[in-house]
Motif scaffolding. Sequence first.
Motif, PDB file in Angstrom:
ATOM      1  N   LYS A 172       0.768  -1.056   0.160  1.00 19.46           N
ATOM      2  CA  LYS A 172      -0.023  -0.039   0.005  1.00 19.46           C
ATOM      3  C   LYS A 172       0.836   1.253   0.108  1.00 19.46           C
ATOM      4  N   THR A 173       2.062   1.229   0.158  1.00 23.01           N
ATOM      5  CA  THR A 173       3.105   2.265   0.330  1.00 23.01           C
ATOM      6  C   THR A 173       3.224   3.046  -1.103  1.00 23.01           C
ATOM      7  N   LYS A 174       3.411   4.196  -1.146  1.00 21.49           N
ATOM      8  CA  LYS A 174       3.870   4.906  -2.253  1.00 21.49           C
ATOM      9  C   LYS A 174       5.075   4.270  -3.146  1.00 21.49           C
ATOM     10  N   HIS A 175       6.356   4.223  -2.709  1.00 15.10           N
ATOM     11  CA  HIS A 175       7.350   3.633  -3.281  1.00 15.10           C
ATOM     12  C   HIS A 175       7.608   2.039  -2.915  1.00 15.10           C
ATOM     13  N   THR A 176       6.436   1.357  -3.410  1.00 15.17           N
ATOM     14  CA  THR A 176       6.467  -0.297  -3.189  1.00 15.17           C
ATOM     15  C   THR A 176       7.450  -0.929  -3.753  1.00 15.17           C
ATOM     16  N   GLU A 177       8.130  -0.752  -4.924  1.00 19.70           N
ATOM     17  CA  GLU A 177       9.134  -1.397  -5.511  1.00 19.70           C
ATOM     18  C   GLU A 177      10.341  -0.944  -4.835  1.00 19.70           C
ATOM     19  N   ARG A 178      10.718   0.313  -4.554  1.00 19.24           N
ATOM     20  CA  ARG A 178      11.917   0.713  -3.863  1.00 19.24           C
ATOM     21  C   ARG A 178      11.900  -0.087  -2.401  1.00 19.24           C
ATOM     22  N   VAL A 179      10.809   0.096  -1.660  1.00 20.38           N
ATOM     23  CA  VAL A 179      10.710  -0.631  -0.259  1.00 20.38           C
ATOM     24  C   VAL A 179      10.812  -1.927  -0.387  1.00 20.38           C
ATOM     25  N   ASP A 180      10.269  -2.678  -1.121  1.00 18.16           N
ATOM     26  CA  ASP A 180      10.176  -4.236  -1.295  1.00 18.16           C
ATOM     27  C   ASP A 180      11.457  -4.661  -1.339  1.00 18.16           C
ATOM     28  N   THR A 181      12.445  -4.024  -2.366  1.00 17.63           N
ATOM     29  CA  THR A 181      13.673  -4.292  -2.677  1.00 17.63           C
ATOM     30  C   THR A 181      14.524  -4.061  -1.629  1.00 17.63           C
ATOM     31  N   ALA A 182      14.268  -3.057  -1.017  1.00 12.51           N
ATOM     32  CA  ALA A 182      15.393  -2.962   0.209  1.00 12.51           C
ATOM     33  C   ALA A 182      15.039  -3.919   1.456  1.00 12.51           C
ATOM     34  N   LEU A 183      13.769  -4.277   1.785  1.00 11.31           N
ATOM     35  CA  LEU A 183      13.584  -5.166   2.707  1.00 11.31           C
ATOM     36  C   LEU A 183      13.957  -6.514   2.326  1.00 11.31           C
ATOM     37  N   ARG A 184      13.814  -6.761   1.279  1.00  6.07           N
ATOM     38  CA  ARG A 184      14.330  -8.245   0.828  1.00  6.07           C
ATOM     39  C   ARG A 184      15.680  -8.593   0.509  1.00  6.07           C
ATOM     40  N   GLY A 185      16.745  -7.404   0.561  1.00 13.31           N
ATOM     41  CA  GLY A 185      17.830  -7.299   0.399  1.00 13.31           C
ATOM     42  C   GLY A 185      18.668  -7.897   1.323  1.00 13.31           C
ATOM     43  N   PRO A 186      20.078  -8.269   1.302  1.00 19.34           N
ATOM     44  CA  PRO A 186      20.857  -8.784   2.020  1.00 19.34           C
ATOM     45  C   PRO A 186      21.090  -7.997   3.173  1.00 19.34           C
ATOM     46  N   GLN A 187      21.058  -6.774   3.308  1.00 19.81           N
ATOM     47  CA  GLN A 187      21.222  -5.479   4.212  1.00 19.81           C
ATOM     48  C   GLN A 187      20.005  -5.503   5.164  1.00 19.81           C
ATOM     49  N   SER A 188      18.879  -5.983   4.924  1.00 20.02           N
ATOM     50  CA  SER A 188      17.791  -6.101   6.015  1.00 20.02           C
ATOM     51  C   SER A 188      17.480  -7.578   6.311  1.00 20.02           C
ATOM     52  N   GLY A 189      16.912  -7.446   7.491  1.00 20.35           N
ATOM     53  CA  GLY A 189      16.531  -9.032   8.257  1.00 20.35           C
ATOM     54  C   GLY A 189      16.159  -8.825   9.585  1.00 20.35           C
ATOM     55  N   THR A 190      15.683  -9.944   9.966  1.00 22.03           N
ATOM     56  CA  THR A 190      15.426  -9.970  11.411  1.00 22.03           C
ATOM     57  C   THR A 190      16.486 -11.035  12.421  1.00 22.03           C
ATOM     58  N   VAL A 191      16.857 -10.714  13.299  1.00 22.05           N
ATOM     59  CA  VAL A 191      17.729 -11.367  14.153  1.00 22.05           C
ATOM     60  C   VAL A 191      17.066 -11.864  15.463  1.00 22.05           C
ATOM     61  N   LEU A 192      16.942 -13.071  15.694  1.00 26.56           N
ATOM     62  CA  LEU A 192      16.202 -13.649  16.727  1.00 26.56           C
ATOM     63  C   LEU A 192      17.236 -13.901  18.153  1.00 26.56           C
ATOM     64  N   VAL A 193      16.943 -13.302  19.213  1.00 24.46           N
ATOM     65  CA  VAL A 193      17.920 -13.653  20.292  1.00 24.46           C
ATOM     66  C   VAL A 193      16.999 -14.182  21.474  1.00 24.46           C
ATOM     67  N   SER A 194      17.758 -14.468  22.523  1.00 25.78           N
ATOM     68  CA  SER A 194      17.066 -15.193  23.530  1.00 25.78           C
ATOM     69  C   SER A 194      16.472 -14.256  24.644  1.00 25.78           C
ATOM     70  N   THR A 195      17.392 -13.037  24.888  1.00 31.29           N
ATOM     71  CA  THR A 195      17.144 -12.323  25.962  1.00 31.29           C
ATOM     72  C   THR A 195      17.406 -10.746  25.426  1.00 31.29           C
ATOM     73  N   VAL A 196      16.797  -9.669  26.149  1.00 34.57           N
ATOM     74  CA  VAL A 196      17.301  -8.320  25.783  1.00 34.57           C
ATOM     75  C   VAL A 196      18.605  -7.932  25.901  1.00 34.57           C
ATOM     76  N   ASP A 197      19.203  -8.720  26.908  1.00 30.51           N
ATOM     77  CA  ASP A 197      20.549  -8.456  27.116  1.00 30.51           C
ATOM     78  C   ASP A 197      21.362  -8.812  25.922  1.00 30.51           C
ATOM     79  N   ASP A 198      20.923  -9.861  25.566  1.00 32.06           N
ATOM     80  CA  ASP A 198      21.494 -10.544  24.318  1.00 32.06           C
ATOM     81  C   ASP A 198      21.358  -9.600  22.948  1.00 32.06           C
ATOM     82  N   GLY A 199      20.160  -8.970  22.895  1.00 32.53           N
ATOM     83  CA  GLY A 199      19.717  -8.189  21.858  1.00 32.53           C
ATOM     84  C   GLY A 199      20.528  -7.037  22.057  1.00 32.53           C
ATOM     85  N   LEU A 200      20.982  -6.583  23.009  1.00 28.46           N
ATOM     86  CA  LEU A 200      21.743  -5.292  23.282  1.00 28.46           C
ATOM     87  C   LEU A 200      23.189  -5.472  22.746  1.00 28.46           C
ATOM     88  N   LYS A 201      23.593  -6.695  23.108  1.00 30.86           N
ATOM     89  CA  LYS A 201      25.078  -6.817  22.431  1.00 30.86           C
ATOM     90  C   LYS A 201      24.963  -6.986  20.777  1.00 30.86           C
TER      91      LYS A 201
END
Length: 441
Positions: free
Chosen positions: A298-327
């Motif tokens: 729904k966003t205006k710059h769909t193609e640009r946003v989609d490319t950035a989010l699917r690129g190797p520079q973006s992602g989700t990192v799962l951690v066990s604790t907030v302390d680990d997240g801070l590291k």
Amino acid sequence: MLNRTDLRGRVPRPAELRATLPRAEVNVDAALHQVRPVVEAVRDRGVEAVLEYTEKFDGVRPATVRVPQAALDTALAELDPQVRAALDEAIVRARAVHADQRRGDVTTQVADGGTVTERWLPVSRVGLYAPGGLAAYPSSVVMNVVPAQEAGVGSLVLCSPPQAEFGGLPHPTTLAAAALLGVDEVWAVGGAQAVAVLAHGAVDTDGSELDPVDMVTGPGNVYLTAAKRMLRGIVGIDSEAGPTEIAILADETADAGHVAADLISQAEHDTLAASVLVTTSAQLADAVDAELERRVAKTKHTERVDTALRGPQSGTVLVSTVDDGLKVVDAYAAEHLEIQTANAREDAARVRNAGAVFVGPYAPVSLGDYCAGSNHVLPTGGFARHSSGLSVQTFLRGIHVIDYSEAALREVAGKVVALADAEDLPAHGEAVQARFEGDAR
């Protein structure tokens, strides 16, 4: 939607962690060979070369490099009242924050009759860069100009690329922002040729002088960054800016819609923009992915946003604790870091590496981009581990003034001689002893 890295149960050592985390790869060295001929041509042929490359890269050839004052006045007069009110508010808040950054001179009495004073003096002349590629950035004008003015810089020139759509002038909103801030010297030039003419100076087509500057600040693309690297030493620079990035540290209390919207807001800048979520909750990660799928369409710059989010520079990192997240986020050292956890303020206070930290659900990065009062010209690419964002201090130089009486020098003379001899630099010691040669008579 986002690539996932699962670090639950272990957080690698810093070197491995830095290599593991998503990051945009921008090879400034590779751009140097393309930039070098531009910089050298501008050095050798001045405005003629500037205009040739402007026509080649921007598709327009302005009559002069310097923008006429009438164009600045017209842009301000025709500025949308709502945009003007927003810029006025952004300027007021930025001035409030940056005025408090100004350092005062400090004198330390080291000994009786011996003082060292640290004087803070502004850079004399500064070139400020406002990008104009995929969008107009009047906010970057504010973020560059306000700290320079609060530092006391006496001479400012703003560069922004000319636009064929606007008759070879920079975007009118950029011009209006400059006029609103009282900047009357604006050059219609962008990219590597902008840095080159700022560094070397030139004579404009109408015979007026385009005086060189002492320092260049402001973000831009890889070619502008390469020119800054190449000309560092001829001029000072603020930093080598890379693609924009956001990291969000979130736990199960975060709102998936807020997180997704903020990740999209940075991805909107550029296909190389990095959007990284670090979370203790796989359920939140799933919910954010679902929100991204819905919102990106729904966003205006769909193609640009989609490319950035699917690129190797973006992602989700799962951690066990907030302390680990801070590291993890300290190793990543994001340009923009949001903390959306149950104890956001306390967790934010433990962050060591970030360009700017946004605390809680009601401090999105876009607030900092425009109206928080903070500066949005920030270190990217992990540089926040050792560098700061643009501030009043960027435009100040500390000068030590040493004032010693004869007695104060005499008191420490033997120690100066001892250290000079230890370094096998006897003339250093003799320069002190020469002041007291009469004592032996």
